[in-house]
Design an enzyme around this catalytic site. Structure first.
Site, PDB file in Angstrom:
ATOM      1  N   CYS A   1      25.026   0.368 -12.974  1.00 19.61           N
ATOM      2  CA  CYS A   1      26.140  -0.309 -13.636  1.00 19.61           C
ATOM      3  C   CYS A   1      27.440   0.492 -13.553  1.00 19.61           C
ATOM      4  CB  CYS A   1      25.797  -0.597 -15.089  1.00 19.61           C
ATOM      5  SG  CYS A   1      24.254  -1.483 -15.271  1.00 19.61           S
TER       6      CYS A   1
ATOM      7  N   HIS B   1      32.036  -2.039 -18.825  1.00 19.18           N
ATOM      8  CA  HIS B   1      30.862  -2.694 -18.253  1.00 19.18           C
ATOM      9  C   HIS B   1      30.311  -3.665 -19.294  1.00 19.18           C
ATOM     10  CE1 HIS B   1      27.020  -3.602 -16.701  1.00 19.18           C
ATOM     11  NE2 HIS B   1      26.352  -2.772 -17.477  1.00 19.18           N
TER      12      HIS B   1
ATOM     13  N   ASN C   1      24.652  -9.460 -18.280  1.00 24.09           N
ATOM     14  CA  ASN C   1      24.883  -8.158 -17.666  1.00 24.09           C
ATOM     15  C   ASN C   1      24.632  -8.283 -16.164  1.00 24.09           C
ATOM     16  OD1 ASN C   1      24.666  -5.552 -16.647  1.00 24.09           O
ATOM     17  ND2 ASN C   1      23.462  -4.759 -18.349  1.00 24.09           N
TER      18      ASN C   1
HETATM   19  C1  LIG Z   1      18.228  -4.768 -25.711  1.00 22.73           C
HETATM   20  C2  LIG Z   1      18.756  -4.680 -27.111  1.00 22.73           C
HETATM   21  C3  LIG Z   1      19.680  -5.860 -27.413  1.00 22.73           C
HETATM   22  C4  LIG Z   1      17.559  -4.762 -28.080  1.00 22.73           C
HETATM   23  O1  LIG Z   1      17.963  -4.602 -29.408  1.00 22.73           O
HETATM   24  P1  LIG Z   1      17.197  -3.584 -30.344  1.00 22.73           P
HETATM   25  O2  LIG Z   1      17.770  -3.692 -31.677  1.00 22.73           O
HETATM   26  O3  LIG Z   1      17.209  -2.250 -29.706  1.00 22.73           O
HETATM   27  O4  LIG Z   1      15.731  -4.184 -30.323  1.00 22.73           O
HETATM   28  P2  LIG Z   1      14.378  -3.519 -30.775  1.00 22.73           P
HETATM   29  O5  LIG Z   1      13.454  -3.622 -29.640  1.00 22.73           O
HETATM   30  O6  LIG Z   1      14.583  -2.197 -31.415  1.00 22.73           O
HETATM   31  O7  LIG Z   1      13.910  -4.535 -31.865  1.00 22.73           O
HETATM   32  C5  LIG Z   1      14.525  -4.673 -33.141  1.00 22.73           C
HETATM   33  C6  LIG Z   1      13.867  -5.810 -33.862  1.00 22.73           C
HETATM   34  O8  LIG Z   1      14.122  -7.047 -33.187  1.00 22.73           O
HETATM   35  C7  LIG Z   1      12.920  -7.634 -32.713  1.00 22.73           C
HETATM   36  N1  LIG Z   1      13.164  -8.142 -31.365  1.00 22.73           N
HETATM   37  C8  LIG Z   1      13.151  -7.456 -30.198  1.00 22.73           C
HETATM   38  N2  LIG Z   1      13.462  -8.259 -29.183  1.00 22.73           N
HETATM   39  C9  LIG Z   1      13.649  -9.482 -29.712  1.00 22.73           C
HETATM   40  C10 LIG Z   1      13.991 -10.725 -29.186  1.00 22.73           C
HETATM   41  N3  LIG Z   1      14.219 -10.918 -27.864  1.00 22.73           N
HETATM   42  N4  LIG Z   1      14.129 -11.759 -30.022  1.00 22.73           N
HETATM   43  C11 LIG Z   1      13.934 -11.622 -31.346  1.00 22.73           C
HETATM   44  N5  LIG Z   1      13.611 -10.465 -31.917  1.00 22.73           N
HETATM   45  C12 LIG Z   1      13.461  -9.403 -31.101  1.00 22.73           C
HETATM   46  C13 LIG Z   1      11.902  -6.527 -32.721  1.00 22.73           C
HETATM   47  O9  LIG Z   1      10.607  -7.043 -32.901  1.00 22.73           O
HETATM   48  C14 LIG Z   1      12.355  -5.706 -33.887  1.00 22.73           C
HETATM   49  O10 LIG Z   1      11.945  -6.320 -35.097  1.00 22.73           O
HETATM   50  P3  LIG Z   1      11.334  -5.448 -36.286  1.00 22.73           P
HETATM   51  O11 LIG Z   1      12.403  -4.467 -36.656  1.00 22.73           O
HETATM   52  O12 LIG Z   1      11.065  -6.468 -37.322  1.00 22.73           O
HETATM   53  O13 LIG Z   1      10.128  -4.816 -35.710  1.00 22.73           O
HETATM   54  C15 LIG Z   1      19.541  -3.382 -27.325  1.00 22.73           C
HETATM   55  O14 LIG Z   1      18.654  -2.304 -27.449  1.00 22.73           O
HETATM   56  C16 LIG Z   1      20.526  -3.078 -26.232  1.00 22.73           C
HETATM   57  O15 LIG Z   1      21.316  -3.895 -25.820  1.00 22.73           O
HETATM   58  N6  LIG Z   1      20.550  -1.837 -25.771  1.00 22.73           N
HETATM   59  C17 LIG Z   1      21.448  -1.402 -24.760  1.00 22.73           C
HETATM   60  C18 LIG Z   1      20.875  -1.806 -23.468  1.00 22.73           C
HETATM   61  C19 LIG Z   1      21.871  -1.878 -22.366  1.00 22.73           C
HETATM   62  O16 LIG Z   1      22.989  -2.249 -22.555  1.00 22.73           O
HETATM   63  N7  LIG Z   1      21.390  -1.559 -21.188  1.00 22.73           N
HETATM   64  C20 LIG Z   1      22.094  -1.696 -20.000  1.00 22.73           C
HETATM   65  C21 LIG Z   1      23.012  -0.574 -19.797  1.00 22.73           C
HETATM   66  S1  LIG Z   1      23.626  -0.757 -18.198  1.00 22.73           S
END
Ligand SMILES: CC(C)(COP(=O)(O)OP(=O)(O)OC[C@H]1O[C@@H](n2cnc3c(N)ncnc32)[C@H](O)[C@@H]1OP(=O)(O)O)[C@@H](O)C(=O)NCCC(=O)NCCS
Lengths: 82, 333
Positions: free
Chosen positions: B122, B258, B289
């Site tokens: 990215c 980004h 993305n």
């Molecule tokens: C991917 C992303 C949105 C996920 O969010 P997150 O808060 O980290 O998600 P988690 O996996 O920790 O889950 C948090 C909660 O949401 C739930 N959850 C996870 N994915 C889910 C989905 N698709 N839909 C609904 N709930 C979801 C989990 O079960 C968890 O629930 P709990 O707390 O009750 O157990 C986030 O981590 C992110 O964007 N990170 C940066 C990634 C990025 O930009 N990468 C590219 C860089 S180039």
């Protein structure tokens, strides 16, 4: 100088207010970040990052999920602050 | 010792044209929800994404690149034969040899332009832009075409609720050319290979082939770790790029980070204390993305809608798998 419990709660209240817009007075020891304060998993990461800076602690990702309430976070910071 | 004649470059470089291509098929969150347990509300609140584009079999990496580049070349008002080099940043072109850049250079009608692919996830656009600037100032090319192109839908595990909703397809291109004034600031870039495991392909191709995996390789990530790194470390890098260019937040017109997650973008805007007048790209909402393509795609859209205008000063920052990053301040074409 190490922060007291009161100072930590006040600091966390300010941080939570800044990041999630929650009134600072709602931030109490027994409050759950996600269930009571509307701090979702990503805002929690921001709260942790801000708390690390403010209280000179390291809170690794694996410990973050154990910090369910303001009390958990306060205790963690009391124990680990530099 | 014989005397070698040095090459002669332009004093500075600038972006002179931009173009984008978004695949025809628009995929709303409802389609993503067919395969994962989630909700439209969750996806919007955690990522900002409402729709993304997915490429059809005909919308290949080369085809999308050629469309985007054609627009960028027309925008620049140059002839394809003036292009001395074509740099393509992609992680989703599935034939490593030869580089896809040569086919693109040929089909665009360049005159045997140097052409090669780079892999910088990215941050690929910033890496390519930095190479282009170097080539122009050093004198090995008068104009350089930099393309960011991805078909990330091919590398998405639609059953993985942590990533299924994130990625999209598309191509963005810029033409970089000579300038009398500085119009691309110093690049603040780097890599943090100690965090290589946080965003990666599930299975390497050779293992996939040898062990007969039934599940095609996909991009997987430690979302929270990446989010933390992005909001904390990348805001610092963005600030360093502003400082290096000698631009204050008040002097900035546009911020094009980004497009990984709207929450990362919002957090950076806060940390950098960007004033109200700064236009912030939030193309992620309808594009998802698209990795290396996201910055030029967002740039093109802001200029097309009139939210940004030619001559504006923009801060761009890319970051992702590697982990790698690149930030710089540019004058918009
Ligand atoms: C991917 C992303 C949105 C996920 O969010 P997150 O808060 O980290 O998600 P988690 O996996 O920790 O889950 C948090 C909660 O949401 C739930 N959850 C996870 N994915 C889910 C989905 N698709 N839909 C609904 N709930 C979801 C989990 O079960 C968890 O629930 P709990 O707390 O009750 O157990 C986030 O981590 C992110 O964007 N990170 C940066 C990634 C990025 O930009 N990468 C590219 C860089 S180039």
């Amino acid at each position: 100088m190490a922060a007291t419990q009161e100072e930590i709660v006040a600091g966390l209240a300010e941080i939570v207010n800044e990041i999630a817009g929650i009134p600072a007075e709602d931030v109490q020891l027994d409050k759950s970040f996600t269930d009571d304060l509307d701090v979702d998993s990503l805002s929690m990461v921001e709260v942790v990052v801000a708390a690390e800076e403010r209280f000179d602690v390291k809170i690794p990702d694996e410990d973050v999920k154990n910090l369910k309430t303001v009390g958990d976070a306060t205790e963690y910071i009391l124990k680990h602050q530099g | 010792m014989s005397k070698i004649k040095p090459s002669k470059g332009a004093p500075y470089a600038r972006i002179v044209g931009v173009g984008g291509y978004r695949p025809t098929r628009v995929v709303p969150n409802e389609v993503i929800l067919e395969k994962i347990d989630s909700s439209d509300e969750w996806i919007r609140s955690r990522s900002g994404i409402e729709t993304r584009h997915w490429a059809s079999p005909e919308e290949t990496v080369a085809a999308m690149s050629i469309e985007a580049s054609g627009k960028a070349i027309a925008d620049a008002g140059i002839d394809a034969r003036q292009i001395g080099a074509v740099v393509v940043s992609t992680v989703s072109h599935f034939s490593q040899t030869p580089a896809i850049a040569t086919e693109i250079a040929d089909k665009l009608g360049t005159d045997k332009a140097a052409a090669f692919d780079i892999s910088a996830g990215c941050a690929g656009f910033g890496y390519g832009l930095t190479l282009a600037k170097g080539m122009i100032v050093e004198g090995s090319a008068e104009y350089v075409l930099v393309i960011g192109v991805e078909r990330l839908s091919d590398l998405t595990d639609l059953e993985d609720r942590a990533t299924a909703f994130l990625f999209g397809d598309g191509a963005g291109a810029v033409v970089v050319g000579p300038s009398r004034e500085p119009a691309i600031g110093p690049t603040v870039w780097g890599s943090e290979g100690d965090k290589a495991e946080t965003i990666k392909q599930t299975v390497p191709w050779d293992t996939y082939a040898a062990e007969g995996h039934t599940k095609f390789p996909a991009i997987t990530q430690e979302g929270q770790a990446v989010f933390r790194w992005a909001v904390f470390e990348m805001a610092k890098v963005a600030q360093q790029a502003l400082d290096a260019a000698g631009i204050t937040p008040d002097e900035l017109d546009v911020f094009i980070p980004h497009q990984a997650n709207v929450r990362i973008i919002d957090s950076m805007v806060k940390t950098l204390k960007l004033p109200e007048h700064v236009t912030v790209a939030r193309d992620i909402r309808t594009t998802g993305n698209t990795s290396a393509a996201s910055i030029p795609l967002a740039m093109e859209r802001l200029l097309a809608t009139g939210e940004a205008k030619s001559g504006d000063t923009a801060l761009v920052i890319g970051f992702g798998a590697g982990l790698v990053y690149a930030a710089t301040v540019v004058t918009l074409p």
